[in-house]
Write a protein that holds these residues in place. Structure first.
Motif, PDB file in Angstrom:
ATOM      1  N   GLN A 284       0.370   3.981  -2.160  1.00 27.69           N
ATOM      2  CA  GLN A 284      -0.280   5.189  -2.663  1.00 27.69           C
ATOM      3  C   GLN A 284      -0.627   6.192  -1.561  1.00 27.69           C
ATOM      4  OE1 GLN A 284      -1.638   2.148  -2.708  1.00 27.69           O
ATOM      5  NE2 GLN A 284      -3.816   2.195  -2.136  1.00 27.69           N
ATOM      6  N   ASP A 285      -0.687   5.717  -0.310  1.00 22.42           N
ATOM      7  CA  ASP A 285      -1.041   6.601   0.798  1.00 22.42           C
ATOM      8  C   ASP A 285       0.165   7.052   1.626  1.00 22.42           C
ATOM      9  OD1 ASP A 285      -3.790   6.438   0.197  1.00 22.42           O
ATOM     10  OD2 ASP A 285      -3.970   4.557   1.315  1.00 22.42           O
TER      11      ASP A 285
ATOM     12  N   GLY B  87       0.790  10.958   2.600  1.00 18.02           N
ATOM     13  CA  GLY B  87       0.061  11.488   3.748  1.00 18.02           C
ATOM     14  C   GLY B  87       0.685  11.077   5.072  1.00 18.02           C
TER      15      GLY B  87
ATOM     16  N   ASN C  65       0.853  -1.197   0.000  1.00 16.77           N
ATOM     17  CA  ASN C  65       0.000   0.000   0.000  1.00 16.77           C
ATOM     18  C   ASN C  65       0.885   1.242   0.000  1.00 16.77           C
ATOM     19  OD1 ASN C  65      -1.953   1.943   0.314  1.00 16.77           O
ATOM     20  ND2 ASN C  65      -2.413   1.437   2.449  1.00 16.77           N
TER      21      ASN C  65
END
Length: 219
Positions: A85-86, A89, A83
């Motif tokens: 893509q996050d 943030g 994961n």
């Protein structure tokens, strides 16, 4: 009058000492939880806990440091799970905490610079090919700053070993070289003594883990 002033001063000193002991107790409890966190959600909860401590203990840099570290550990688990893509943030939140920690600890704190390196590395993993020359370069710069500020720091040696271990050979990396660097990091861990019981002291178990792995031999 002097008697009353002395009594007030002694009472204030006792309250201050009690507050410091209470702060160290809760910090010790939360730091111990780092070893038991397994999921991104676990680390997010821990980051929130450290942030709340930091809001109360506004003169202390360590709660903000550990909030950032918890965010980075959250991101590293996300990365291992695919994961990516996050991660921007997550890195941004870590950098927010690191800004507060640096304001309190000063610009010459190697531990803060090392976490900045790790945050930039998370950003790079969103798109390694596109970001190697930007976030990758910033990560390398922060690691160099940390190394110059505190060359005996075992966590700096640990992250260097990680980089070598996971970098393909055609780009200068090597699992064999990485393991040797993990061994050098472990030697630094064995000689290292944190300033206080709640100062950064993570990483030794990771060095031991990588040293224990079998190294693939070339045919």
């Amino acid at each position: 009058m002097k008697k009353y002033l002395l009594s007030f001063a002694l009472a204030f000193m006792s309250l201050t000492a009690f507050a410091q002991a209470d702060y160290e107790k809760i910090m010790t409890e939360k730091i111990a939880k780092i070893e038991t966190c397994k999921t991104p959600e676990d680390f997010q909860t821990l980051a929130n806990d450290f942030q709340r401590i930091g809001s109360k203990e506004s003169s202390q840099w360590l709660p903000q440091y550990y909030a950032a570290f918890s965010q980075i550990q959250k991101g590293r688990i996300m990365m291992r799970n695919g994961n990516t893509q996050d991660l921007d943030g997550v890195a941004a939140q870590a950098e927010k905490y690191l800004g507060m920690a640096q304001n309190l600890a000063g610009a010459d704190n190697a531990e803060v610079h090392l976490l900045r390196k790790m945050a930039y590395s998370l950003r790079m993993m969103v798109n390694p090919q596109q970001r190697f020359m930007t976030d990758g370069a910033r990560a390398a710069e922060e690691l160099n700053v940390a190394d110059k500020l505190d060359p005996a720091n075992p966590r700096v040696a640990l992250i260097k070993a990680e980089d070598t271990y996971f970098t393909p050979e055609q780009f200068g990396g090597s699992k064999t070289k990485g393991v040797e660097q993990f061994k050098a990091a472990l030697a630094k861990f064995n000689a290292y003594k944190p300033k206080t019981a709640i100062d950064p002291n993570w990483g030794k178990a990771e060095a031991e883990y990588f040293i224990s792995l079998p190294v693939e031999k070339k045919p």
